[in-house]
Design a protein around this motif. Structure first.
Motif, PDB file in Angstrom:
ATOM      1  N   SER A   1      48.826  39.417  53.524  1.00  0.00           N
ATOM      2  CA  SER A   1      48.289  40.428  52.490  1.00  0.00           C
ATOM      3  C   SER A   1      46.627  39.679  52.088  1.00  0.00           C
ATOM      4  N   LEU A   2      46.538  38.469  52.041  1.00  0.00           N
ATOM      5  CA  LEU A   2      45.300  37.863  51.486  1.00  0.00           C
ATOM      6  C   LEU A   2      44.366  38.089  52.790  1.00  0.00           C
ATOM      7  N   PHE A   3      44.735  37.989  53.889  1.00  0.00           N
ATOM      8  CA  PHE A   3      43.799  38.419  55.184  1.00  0.00           C
ATOM      9  C   PHE A   3      43.568  39.748  54.865  1.00  0.00           C
ATOM     10  N   THR A   4      44.193  40.726  54.693  1.00  0.00           N
ATOM     11  CA  THR A   4      44.201  41.967  54.299  1.00  0.00           C
ATOM     12  C   THR A   4      42.878  42.316  53.538  1.00  0.00           C
ATOM     13  N   LEU A   5      43.081  41.685  52.415  1.00  0.00           N
ATOM     14  CA  LEU A   5      42.035  41.685  51.317  1.00  0.00           C
ATOM     15  C   LEU A   5      40.612  41.427  51.866  1.00  0.00           C
ATOM     16  N   PHE A   6      40.712  40.161  52.881  1.00  0.00           N
ATOM     17  CA  PHE A   6      39.359  39.864  53.630  1.00  0.00           C
ATOM     18  C   PHE A   6      39.055  40.817  54.367  1.00  0.00           C
ATOM     19  N   SER A   7      39.453  41.649  55.111  1.00  0.00           N
ATOM     20  CA  SER A   7      39.002  42.638  55.927  1.00  0.00           C
ATOM     21  C   SER A   7      38.653  43.797  55.226  1.00  0.00           C
TER      22      SER A   7
END
Lengths: 505, 117, 156
Positions: free
Chosen positions: A415-421
């Motif tokens: 989820s955090l990496f999704t936020l990054f993208s």
């Protein structure tokens, strides 16, 4: 008998045929396309209410009783998918008015969209495995046409990979269906559920289940089988990408839920660890792939893969709670993913490029578009009042309840990496200074903004009305697992075996 | 007969997968053709055993098919599968032709423009 | 297209025979081997033989039919007869038969009409496929001699 279940199939089929005949009269074709999709949307909404009130709806074609005839079954999951399919198609058609040129319209653009609607609706309503294969092929044919419509080099290359890998998946499906008929002697889902629970030699059934896992996994874009997706989804029209990104992989997930939740229940428990591993790997690989990309639609395409992993996790937890969260997440994702593709695509349509480096300044130039992007991307990441939050929360709760710590950790981290993208796209496309002079760029009209706004509004409404949405998902999940009542609804109180014996003598 | 057909199915699958792993698009398509033939033959094997020359026709006075007749459902399934694979394979051929034109090669390794960053 | 006098003569002779045979197959199909699908394939093979013998341009000229439109008409024709069951509150595609057989034709019912729709669809789709595949090299000729990828040495 709910004979009306044929209506959402006949209407798209007939309208696709009529639109094929008069394809040169663009105005009429558009009217037909909108009318048919509106009908399906209204019917789906009515079906949602009817199923909540009276339970599963069943009908048999030509009056041949199950398990011999062609069976249509609609339960909560079917109704949710039916409504979302019609909504997505309607929005896509609206978006196409502004973005698809007359030449492509003449090459059967709207008839193909209607054929896709026909195939998807059929796949969601059928109660027979072989018919599911046929519906898959129908929607694949339509998608083949749509993805290569235009014929640019990228489309042909991407389309070839898309077509070949999907055909390979279909052949796996056919082999699985054939072997299953050899093992069980029937392909009606209710009859299969009844018969597979009594079968002695389970090893062959496990092998057959493996075939189905590969077939549906490749359609859904699960971990080692997703390579056709990021190579082809960014090549066609924006409207087509949006529809495919929202819908097609989820048809694969729907088939996984339906076939493993209902037919292969005993195998599901055996395959659950494998499905969870695949789900985790899918999430991680998708999100890492997205981080490497520098093109709006390619980033979003990799995120489809990542989020399909969450839906597979809902199946791999093998519980009503997991399936409920999976269905909720799927419904949310269908809406939000399409919205993101439409908004990112609108930016691409206006600037004429999808490369992050050459974009910028959209927040100042098109504040409405930027606001929609923020809302949709927050919904995708799972910021609390929006839909994505409840789906992910449900999945994590269900995982914690079963002490599957690893997959829960992976899901939360991804989820955090999704936020990054999402922030990367926000920064590059909307926030940073414009790469070139934007004053000559056309403004985003209602035709570009309204479709995305409708989907964002639906997503927000699903977030605010989380309680009824969650309740309905729970109802749908229970119906998927409840084979006893399925057999009763399809074949009558004595079960399918009794019907077959009665006819044999 | 069942044994022979099983061997044929296995050979078709092996040949199909071998061809699909080559670099040429034409061989890829031939591989798909072989695979779909293998799948259809496999369906054929999955009825109630192979039954020769006893079609499942019902005499009007009898009302039901003779008990040892061939399985009609499997034949319907194969016909459906053949029709579908016929349509899809023609599409793939047309697509491969156009891709060949655009790329000016039938080498799959030359078709990577949508994968590169 | 093969420029062969034998093939062209046979193709011209076979056209009416195959079309008649296809109609025969269509009509006998309900209770005997045959039906709309087989009949449609036979009729389409008659047209395909013309394409092989005379080329797609000639066939487009002598048979000025929009085959894709014909297929769509067939789909509509096949699907609407099923609606009778639906509007009378019964199952979709339920068969309805005339009570008395019509002399010279036999018993007539919605399954026969459904078969005619299938017949038209199969003719339309199959001929369209063959026409498009045959026209492709004329409309879009390959710009180079096709060379198999396997013969090209991989770049070291």
């Amino acid at each position: 008998m709910a004979h009306h279940l044929f209506l959402p199939l006949i209407v798209p089929l007939l309208s696709a045929s009529v639109a094929t005949i008069i394809v040169r009269q663009h105005g009429w074709v558009r009217v037909i396309a909108v009318a048919a999709t509106l009908f399906n949307l209204g019917y789906g909404a009515w079906l949602l209410v009817t199923i909540a009130a009276t339970g599963r709806q069943v009908t048999q074609a030509a009056g041949w009783s199950a398990p011999f005839g062609i069976t249509l079954v609609a339960d909560g999951l079917s109704a949710i998918m039916l409504v979302l399919t019609a909504l997505l198609t309607l929005v896509t058609i609206g978006y196409s008015f502004a973005t698809v040129d007359a030449r492509q319209e003449r090459f059967y653009y709207y008839p193909l969209l209607l054929l896709l609607l026909f195939g998807c609706s059929g796949a969601f309503l059928t109660g027979d495995l072989f018919n599911l294969y046929v519906w898959f092929e129908i929607l694949l044919v339509a998608s083949f046409g749509l993805i290569t419509l235009g014929g640019s080099r990228g489309q042909l290359e991407g389309g070839l990979k898309y077509v070949v890998l999907n055909l390979f998946g279909s052949i796996c499906f056919l082999v699985g269906a054939g072997l299953l008929y050899g093992v069980a002697g029937t392909l009606n889902m209710a009859h299969l559920a009844e018969r597979l629970s009594t079968i002695q030699d389970a090893s062959l059934v496990t092998a057959v289940a493996g075939f189905f896992l590969v077939a549906f996994g490749s359609k859904a874009g699960l971990a080692p089988l997703f390579f056709w997706l990021p190579t082809s989804y960014h090549t066609p029209n924006i409207a087509v990408t949006a529809l495919f990104g929202g819908l097609l992989t989820k048809v694969g997930i729907y088939a996984l839920y339906r076939v493993f939740g209902t037919v292969f229940q005993s195998e599901l428990a055996r395959l659950a660890p494998l499905i969870l591993v695949v789900a985790g790997v899918t999430m991680v690989v998708g999100v890492i792939g997205a981080m490497a990309q520098v093109n709006v639609r390619r980033i979003l395409a990799f995120h489809i893969v990542s989020q399909v992993g969450y839906m597979a996790m809902g199946l791999g937890l093998v519980s009503v709670a997991g399936m409920t969260a999976g269905i909720l997440f799927m419904a949310h994702n269908i809406v939000v993913k399409t919205a993101l593709f439409l908004i990112g695509g609108a930016a691409e349509h206006l600037t004429g490029t999808g490369e992050l480096k050459q974009m910028g300044g959209m927040a100042r130039r098109e504040p409405m578009l930027a606001l929609l992007w923020l809302l949709a991307s927050f919904a995708l990441v799972g910021v609390p009042p929006l839909t994505g939050f409840f789906g992910k929360l449900g999945l994590i709760q269900a995982g914690l309840a079963q002490e599957q710590w690893l997959i829960v950790g992976v899901a939360a981290t991804v989820s955090l990496f999704t936020l990054f993208s999402m922030l990367k796209i926000w920064n590059e496309v909307f926030w940073k200074k414009a790469y070139s002079d934007l004053s000559a760029m056309p403004r985003a009209g209602v035709g570009l903004l309204a479709p995305a706004a409708v989907l964002v509004a639906v997503s927000i409404a699903m977030g605010i009305g989380a309680a009824p949405t969650l309740e309905y998902s729970a109802l749908a999940a229970e119906q998927v697992f409840d084979t006893a009542s399925l057999v009763r609804d399809v074949c009558g109180p004595n079960g399918c075996e009794a019907v077959e014996l009665a006819v044999g003598h | 007969m069942t044994l022979i057909l099983s061997l044929v199915v296995g050979t078709l699958f092996a040949g199909g997968i071998y061809l699909m792993l080559r670099r040429s698009v034409v061989k890829l398509i031939l591989g798909l053709v072989l695979l779909s033939h293998g799948a259809n033959l496999l369906l054929f094997l999955m009825g109630d055993g192979l039954i020769k020359a006893r079609p499942p026709f019902v005499k009007p006075e009898a009302g039901v098919a003779p008990p040892d007749s061939a399985d009609p459902l499997i034949q319907a399934l194969i016909l459906t599968a053949i029709v579908i694979s016929f349509g899809l394979l023609t599409f793939v051929m047309a697509l491969a032709y156009r891709a060949d034109q655009a790329v000016e090669s039938d080498d799959l390794d030359a078709m990577t423009s949508t994968d590169r960053l | 297209m093969y420029d062969s006098i034998i093939l062209r003569t046979v193709a011209r002779l076979m056209l009416p025979i195959l079309l008649l045979l296809s109609l025969f197959m269509l009509v006998r199909g309900h209770n005997l081997p045959g039906g709309g699908f087989i009949g449609g394939l036979l009729a389409a093979s008659a047209f395909i033989l013309q394409i092989i013998a005379y080329g797609p341009v000639h066939v487009r000229r002598i048979i000025p039919v929009n085959f894709l439109g014909l297929a769509a008409v067939g789909v509509i024709f096949a699907a609407v007869w099923g609606l009778i069951g639906l509007v009378t509150g019964q199952a979709y595609m339920l068969a309805f038969w005339l009570k008395e057989p019509i002399p010279g034709i036999g018993k007539l019912g919605t399954p026969v009409l459904f078969d005619i729709g299938v017949y038209l669809t199969v003719i339309g789709v199959t001929t369209q496929l063959a026409l498009v595949l045959a026209e492709e090299p004329i409309l879009y000729p390959l710009r180079r001699r096709p060379v198999s990828a396997d013969r090209v040495a991989p770049e070291a």
